[in-house]
Write a protein that holds these residues in place. Structure first.
Motif, short mmCIF file in Angstrom:
data_model
loop_
_atom_site.label_atom_id
_atom_site.label_comp_id
_atom_site.label_asym_id
_atom_site.label_seq_id
_atom_site.Cartn_x
_atom_site.Cartn_y
_atom_site.Cartn_z
N PRO A 61 30.79 38.47 28.18
CA PRO A 61 30.09 39.56 28.86
C PRO A 61 31.06 40.54 29.55
O PRO A 61 30.81 41.74 29.58
N SER A 62 32.16 40.02 30.07
CA SER A 62 33.12 40.91 30.75
C SER A 62 33.73 41.91 29.76
O SER A 62 33.98 43.07 30.10
N GLN A 63 33.97 41.43 28.51
CA GLN A 63 34.52 42.32 27.48
C GLN A 63 33.51 43.40 27.12
O GLN A 63 33.84 44.58 27.02
N LEU A 64 32.27 42.98 26.95
CA LEU A 64 31.20 43.92 26.59
C LEU A 64 31.02 44.96 27.70
O LEU A 64 30.81 46.15 27.45
N SER A 65 31.14 44.49 28.94
CA SER A 65 31.01 45.39 30.08
C SER A 65 32.10 46.46 30.05
O SER A 65 31.85 47.64 30.31
N LEU A 66 33.32 46.04 29.73
CA LEU A 66 34.43 47.01 29.63
C LEU A 66 34.14 48.06 28.55
O LEU A 66 34.41 49.24 28.73
N ILE A 67 33.57 47.59 27.44
CA ILE A 67 33.24 48.52 26.34
C ILE A 67 32.15 49.49 26.79
O ILE A 67 32.26 50.70 26.60
N GLU A 68 31.11 48.93 27.44
CA GLU A 68 30.01 49.80 27.89
C GLU A 68 30.48 50.82 28.93
O GLU A 68 29.94 51.92 29.02
N ASN A 69 31.48 50.46 29.69
CA ASN A 69 32.00 51.39 30.70
C ASN A 69 33.05 52.35 30.14
O ASN A 69 33.67 53.10 30.88
N GLY A 70 33.23 52.26 28.84
CA GLY A 70 34.17 53.19 28.21
C GLY A 70 35.61 52.92 28.57
O GLY A 70 36.44 53.82 28.58
N LYS A 71 35.91 51.67 28.89
CA LYS A 71 37.29 51.36 29.29
C LYS A 71 38.04 50.58 28.22
O LYS A 71 39.21 50.27 28.37
N ARG A 72 37.34 50.24 27.17
CA ARG A 72 38.01 49.51 26.08
C ARG A 72 37.43 49.97 24.75
O ARG A 72 36.23 50.20 24.63
N GLU A 73 38.32 50.07 23.75
CA GLU A 73 37.86 50.45 22.42
C GLU A 73 37.60 49.17 21.63
O GLU A 73 38.49 48.34 21.49
N PRO A 74 36.36 48.98 21.12
CA PRO A 74 36.08 47.74 20.38
C PRO A 74 36.76 47.73 19.01
O PRO A 74 36.96 48.79 18.41
N LYS A 75 37.11 46.53 18.54
CA LYS A 75 37.65 46.41 17.18
C LYS A 75 36.52 46.65 16.18
O LYS A 75 35.34 46.53 16.52
N LEU A 76 36.90 46.95 14.96
CA LEU A 76 35.90 47.28 13.95
C LEU A 76 34.91 46.14 13.72
O LEU A 76 33.70 46.36 13.62
#
Ligand code: ZN
Length: 503
Positions: A61-76
């Protein structure tokens, strides 16, 4: 954007950036802020918690949160899983369109709050959540947008314009003024219309326009602030009927087509406007003096030690200025010759300049050369005093950065008399006709005692006893009207198109 007026204004002195048509911050390849907002929006729409979705895609969930906050680019792979779990396509997930007005505003506010403008305001950041009322979001984004627009207006000073010009010149110098991408576009177009050799006739140019899907319309009422107007809706190019001597009508038309071929959009700022001008000028010159034919011509001349701008001018039926400028495109890349080019008004003011041979052009604190007075000892000034206006004038000039050989001519236009000069460092003069000249001068510029400051004995005699009444240089004081195309009256252009599009 449905038109492309080609401004006749040469030296815009201010610029108001038009940011109304573009997002405040250009998005780099993957827009992680927008993506994050979209993931969150879709997750909530699907009634999933952060834990639900992270379990479904197999990430913390912490990773997903970073993605939702635009702080991490998800891998393909994660993107694929997210699209699957949210029941949308990857394209939808990455789509440029935000899912709602609210999401668009949230993205915009987030961008602002992360940007330098907000940083400089030193204000607390608003936590963007679903509890933030929509009208507050609207007002906040609207205020920031307007503030950014106002601040851009303020920085768009003549100084800003000169800096943009300086940056562009540095880039041109770096590339030896050679742009293979524009050469390629020009070659492609010439090939498509079956051009083989010789000067580019009006007829071939009309073929090029037709090939690109444009019709030509010569009119008597072209808006006076333009050289041409392109109607992109109806694919028409409007040109003037009157025979103005200042601009080769072929160049005017080719430059208009250049905007289309090179895919230009409404310039975002002054730097953008200048870069487009350089690109379309280059494109037009690369059509009038095709690379291969011109290089062959120059290589022959070099082998015979007879390089002369006049010969290029005559062989391709172009102006001396076009020939001299085109020489700078090809000299370094194809002949291994570094060079400089100058267009100087009879008053001594430099209008255009290029160098990659280390010649010491005068410049102001922003690095701008245009608008500066050229050294009085230089060929570009000396040529005005030569009685013979039919031959080129050549001169050696010893300067603090070495000895240069330069050749110049004068040309008269509506704006006065101009000199056009090409110069090279001493080691390259052996390839040029006119090297046997005995004219020689010494320039100590930028040392002010060279020519910028009166000699001491004259100063002693006259300081305090002279009261010249200056001729007003209106072009130095007048601010350019605002607009994406400096100096162009948009109302006039739109009315013109409106009046003609029915016919
Ligand atoms: Zn000087």
């Amino acid at each position: 954007m449905h038109f492309f007026p080609y401004s006749s204004e040469m030296s815009p002195s201010s610029w108001n950036r038009d940011v109304s048509q573009t997002p405040s911050t250009a998005a780099p390849e993957l827009d992680v802020i927008a993506l994050g907002r979209r993931v969150r929006h879709l997750r909530k729409q699907a009634g999933l918690t952060l834990d639900d979705l992270s379990a479904a895609v197999g990430t913390a969930p912490s990773q997903l949160s970073l993605i939702e906050n635009g702080k991490r680019e998800p891998k393909l792979t994660l993107l694929q899983h997210l699209a699957g779990a949210l029941n949308v396509s990857i394209d939808q997930l990455l789509g440029a369109e935000p899912p709602s007005r609210r999401a668009a505003l949230e993205i915009e506010l987030e961008r602002y709050q992360r940007g330098p403008l907000y940083e400089s305001l030193d204000l607390p950041k608003i936590r963007i959540s679903s509890r933030l009322p929509l009208d507050v979001l609207e007002a906040q984004v609207g205020l920031l947008h307007e503030l950014e627009r106002k601040m851009n207006e303020q920085v768009a000073t003549p100084e800003e314009a000169r800096r943009a010009n300086g940056e562009l010149r540095a880039m041109m110098r770096e590339r030896g003024n050679y742009f293979p991408e524009y050469e390629a576009e020009a070659q492609k177009v010439l090939k498509e219309v079956g051009y083989t050799a010789g000067p580019l006739s009006q007829h071939v140019i009309a073929d090029i326009a037709a090939h690109l899907g444009f019709t030509l319309h010569h009119v008597g009422d072209l808006p006076h602030s333009t050289r041409s107007v392109t109607d992109l809706k109806n694919r028409r190019i409007y040109l003037t009927q009157s025979q103005r001597q200042d601009h080769d009508p072929r160049s005017v038309l080719l430059q208009a087509l250049g905007h289309y071929v090179l895919g230009h959009e409404t310039p975002k700022n002054y730097g953008d406007f200048l870069a487009q001008r350089v690109a379309t000028n280059y494109f037009a010159a690369a059509l009038l003096l095709p690379e291969q034919a011109t290089v062959e011509f120059l290589q022959k001349a070099k082998a015979a030690k007879e390089i002369a701008v006049e010969d290029i001018r005559d062989a391709f039926a172009v102006s001396y200025e076009t020939a001299a400028h085109r020489f700078t495109n090809l000299a370094t890349k194809h002949l291994g010759i570094t060079t400089h080019f100058q267009k100087t008004h009879q008053s001594g003011i430099i209008y255009k300049a290029y160098e990659n041979d280390g010649v010491n052009f005068p410049q102001d604190h922003t690095g701008a050369i245009e608008g500066q007075p050229s050294c009085k000892a230089w060929t570009s000034r000396a040529v005005f005093d030569v009685p013979d206006k039919f031959s080129a004038y050549s001169q050696y000039t010893d300067t603090p950065s070495g000895t240069y050989w330069c050749t110049a001519r004068t040309e008269r236009s509506a704006a006065g008399e101009f000199s056009l000069s090409i110069g090279v460092p001493y080691q390259h003069v052996k390839w040029f006709r006119g090297r046997e000249t005995t004219a020689r001068a010494t320039s100590n510029c930028p040392d002010p005692t060279c020519c910028k400051r009166p000699p001491a004995e004259l100063t002693n005699q006259w300081a305090g006893n002279a009261w010249p009444s200056a001729r007003a240089h209106s072009h130095l004081l007048a601010a350019m009207p605002p607009g994406a195309f400096p100096g162009v009256d948009e109302t006039e252009v739109y009315s013109f198109l409106q009046a003609h599009s029915g016919s």
